[in-house]
Design an enzyme around this catalytic site. Structure first.
Site, PDB file in Angstrom:
ATOM      1  N   GLU A   7      52.596  43.623  40.263  1.00 21.52           N
ATOM      2  CA  GLU A   7      52.053  44.822  41.195  1.00 21.52           C
ATOM      3  C   GLU A   7      51.671  43.600  42.667  1.00 21.52           C
ATOM      4  OE1 GLU A   7      47.082  47.105  42.560  1.00 21.52           O
ATOM      5  OE2 GLU A   7      48.340  47.724  40.183  1.00 21.52           O
ATOM      6  N   LYS A   8      51.623  42.539  42.429  1.00 19.89           N
ATOM      7  CA  LYS A   8      51.268  41.547  43.610  1.00 19.89           C
ATOM      8  C   LYS A   8      51.768  40.065  42.971  1.00 19.89           C
ATOM      9  CE  LYS A   8      47.257  42.632  43.493  1.00 19.89           C
ATOM     10  NZ  LYS A   8      46.643  42.969  42.208  1.00 19.89           N
ATOM     11  N   ASP A 103      48.650  46.903  38.080  1.00 17.40           N
ATOM     12  CA  ASP A 103      46.889  46.509  37.381  1.00 17.40           C
ATOM     13  C   ASP A 103      47.212  47.864  36.375  1.00 17.40           C
ATOM     14  OD1 ASP A 103      47.561  44.552  38.613  1.00 17.40           O
ATOM     15  OD2 ASP A 103      45.586  45.318  40.235  1.00 17.40           O
ATOM     16  N   ASP A 105      45.559  50.258  36.185  1.00 19.24           N
ATOM     17  CA  ASP A 105      44.661  51.375  36.816  1.00 19.24           C
ATOM     18  C   ASP A 105      45.331  52.841  37.223  1.00 19.24           C
ATOM     19  OD1 ASP A 105      45.480  50.854  39.505  1.00 19.24           O
ATOM     20  OD2 ASP A 105      43.068  50.077  39.271  1.00 19.24           O
ATOM     21  N   TYR A 328      40.783  41.269  34.245  1.00 20.02           N
ATOM     22  CA  TYR A 328      41.030  42.458  35.477  1.00 20.02           C
ATOM     23  C   TYR A 328      39.749  42.673  35.813  1.00 20.02           C
ATOM     24  CZ  TYR A 328      42.304  45.844  37.856  1.00 20.02           C
ATOM     25  OH  TYR A 328      42.751  47.353  38.751  1.00 20.02           O
ATOM     26  N   ARG A 330      38.625  45.184  38.377  1.00 17.80           N
ATOM     27  CA  ARG A 330      38.438  46.583  38.884  1.00 17.80           C
ATOM     28  C   ARG A 330      38.384  47.375  38.057  1.00 17.80           C
ATOM     29  NH1 ARG A 330      40.773  46.669  44.701  1.00 17.80           N
ATOM     30  NH2 ARG A 330      41.038  45.077  45.117  1.00 17.80           N
TER      31      ARG A 330
END
Length: 640
Positions: A7-8, A103, A105, A328, A330
């Site tokens: 994701e990043k 991530d 989610d 993580y 979030r």
């Protein structure tokens, strides 16, 4: 070769570290010694196309164009990250297996899935794609995840939920923002009146609370305390419990509003005999609090340190990505998988080395104790936020980072402490036909509360209930006679509701059902259903400040004049949380496959048409004139 799409960049670095060396860095990707490649997104590389991409006429904001509903949805590359998208597109063509490493989610799922699809991956590659779920960026945890890849198609419902959310937000936010802004123009307001399915109900909560406070009229109410003596001369107090016959003189919160009634009770019981009708002593235990979700952590940090939701989220991201000291962040979960019991020794050892303050607390911890937080049935896409097994930060921790780490670690340590034990005592006394209750709570063992000294300094302490009892209740039994020395009239005044703070607004958003007015919608919601997601709430609250709809007065969050005028002009369906809370519940149902995408979007489109017809007839008179008018630009899009 396998192509891992993170994701990043920070997550990509964590993945390449566990792959065979040597590593060869290239422009936009890194190649491992075994030929596998790790590349990365930079958040969303794609965004929903603006209305003018569907038809150039939508460049102009006109009421007659609404509602704008795309027949064939389009995504377009973000200009700032177009180069990285080109890199990913080339690598997808060269790959044998694609691994979604977003991530854990729904946003992380869709973010990578939409890039894979947009870049032209074949149906075979999409069907055979794998999923890498990483919630701890330390070497051992990442390696375990990389060696335990799942079929990506198992997470299609999660991606579908995210897609439904994005499109619904686009439809609702864009159409309603254009319409309200145009209606505002008719009244002379030149700014943009931004509307979003989450941001507007949040603003509505604050505005309605402010109005409640402004309109509040304090009223006196009355209580009666009886000074009681036993035959042995021991004294205690009992509080009058009004009977059903007193209800006409009480408010909805069961407070007596009639002074005459209360005085009558005082006169009737003074210097009168009484009888003990009930004596109870219940031994009770309280388990350690559950681990932190992001919202829970934000609420705790707001109360303890006055930190805003965004400050907590940003601090957590640093602890997760830079220092790798927490998992993580979030997360909306407060539980852990049972397999995490295998990591207890490593995690607690790391805590003792990272924090000198917490190290002594581990000496009294029973690391073999298994609390309720280890529960596979309560864990879905991600687990609670906990410390990792890394025993040293990357660089020096800031004061905020130290505080947040200590909050997270202390909550983890509490799982290995004994239960808090206490005895609930209650004596029921009847005097002149009236019931008087005396209560007391005696602490037997502090247990996990020894880790939280603040519990002994505030209203959460389990000692005496000052309203109900004297310092110590006597040893007495049912049937004993006592004497009421005198009755005491206590006059109090009702208090207005308190303004929202960072802690209380987050608490409201995570348990939105209590603010929902529609009984059918309230019934459909769980107590834990919230407004927005763990990942978005902080940003949406900050957005309301940037748009000058909210302002801070110390710790208080209040609505500005613009914010109040907007909410009071809008239909209740837009300003109240009912509709949005139901949407959140339905989006969760899509991710669990108990609701399909078409049913949800169809309902959104139908409701949107009804709202547009209603708002067309609304006048936004009374809005202040904007001192710095903002022009409409083709890039302006409504957000959640």
């Amino acid at each position: 070769m396998k192509l891992f799409i993170a994701e990043k960049p920070s997550l990509a670095r964590a993945i390449i570290d566990v792959l065979p060396k040597p590593h060869k860095k290239n422009d936009g990707f890194i190649e491992a010694g075994n030929g596998d490649i790790v590349t990365w997104c930079i958040g969303h590389l794609l965004e929903q196309a603006p209305p003018e991409d569907y038809d150039v006429k939508y460049n102009k904001w006109v009421v007659e164009h609404l509602p704008i509903i795309p027949q064939q949805w389009q995504l377009k590359p973000k200009s700032k990250t177009r180069k990285q998208l080109t890199v990913i597109k080339r690598l997808i063509k060269q790959s044998d297996i694609i691994v979604n490493s977003g991530d854990v989610d729904r946003e992380g799922q869709i973010l990578v899935d939409e890039a894979i699809s947009y870049c032209g991956a074949s149906k075979t590659k999409i069907n055979n794609a794998l999923r890498c779920l990483i919630s701890d960026m330390n070497f051992a945890a990442v390696k375990k995840s990389v060696n335990n890849l799942k079929p990506n198609k198992n997470y299609i419902p999660l991606a579908t939920s995210a897609l439904a959310r994005a499109r619904a937000d686009w439809l609702y936010g864009l159409n309603m923002t254009r319409l309200c802004t145009l209606q505002g123009q008719k009244s002379g307001y030149q700014g943009v009146l931004s509307i979003g399915r989450v941001q507007t109900p949040i603003l509505g909560l604050v505005v309605n609370r402010d109005i409640e406070i402004d309109n509040f009229i304090s009223k006196p109410f009355y209580e009666v305390l009886a000074d009681i003596a036993t035959n042995n001369g021991e004294k205690f107090q009992g509080k009058w419990q009004p009977s059903k016959a007193c209800e006409p003189y009480m408010d909805e919160e069961k407070r007596v509003l009639s002074k005459e009634l209360a005085l009558n009770v005082v006169n009737r019981i003074t210097d009168q005999p009484g009888k003990i009708t009930k004596v109870t002593q219940d031994k009770k235990q309280q388990q350690a609090p559950l681990l932190f979700s992001l919202s829970g952590l934000q609420i705790a940090a707001a109360k303890a340190f006055g930190m805003t939701a965004k400050q907590v989220l940003d601090t957590c991201q640093n602890l997760y990505e830079k220092h790798k000291l927490i998992t993580y962040p979030r997360s909306d979960c407060q539980y852990l998988p049972v397999e995490h019991l295998n990591d207890v020794t490593a995690v607690t050892s790391a805590i003792s080395q990272v924090s000198n303050k917490l190290a002594p607390m581990l000496k009294s911890a029973d690391l073999k104790k298994k609390s309720r937080v280890w529960n596979d049935k309560k864990v879905s896409a991600h687990h609670a936020i906990i410390p990792t097994a890394k025993n040293k930060p990357t660089g020096i921790l800031t004061p905020h980072e130290e505080k947040i780490y200590e909050l997270v670690a202390r909550q983890y340590i509490a799982q290995f402490y004994p239960n808090f034990e206490y005895v609930d005592k209650q004596i029921d006394t009847v005097i002149s036909g009236g019931l008087f209750i005396s209560k007391q709570k005696d602490i037997v063992k502090n247990g996990w509360k020894d880790l939280f000294p603040s519990f002994n300094k505030n209203k959460d302490t389990h000692s005496q209930d000052k309203e109900f009892s004297a310092p110590q209740l006597p040893n007495i039994k049912v049937g004993d006679t006592v004497h009421c020395l005198q009755g005491n009239l206590i006059e109090k005044n009702t208090s207005p509701p308190k303004p929202f703070t960072d802690a209380t607004i987050l608490s409201a958003l995570t348990g939105i059902a209590r603010y929902v007015t529609n009984p059918d919608i309230k019934k459909a919601l769980r107590e834990t259903d919230g407004l927005g997601t763990e990942a978005t709430r902080a940003g949406i609250i900050e957005l309301l400040f940037k748009r000058q709809f909210l302002t801070r007065k110390g710790k208080e969050i209040r609505a500005t004049e613009i914010g109040r005028k907007l909410i009071t002009a809008l239909p209740l369906q837009i300003s109240q949380p009912d509709m949005t809370a139901l949407w959140e519940s339905q989006l969760e149902s899509i991710s669990t496959q108990s609701l399909n995408y078409q049913t949800f979007i169809g309902g959104v489109e139908q409701n949107l048409g009804q709202l547009i017809n209603e708002v067309k007839n609304i006048s936004f008179t009374g809005l202040p004139q904007s001192s710095a008018p903002r022009k409409f630009t083709r890039k302006r899009r409504a957000k959640k």
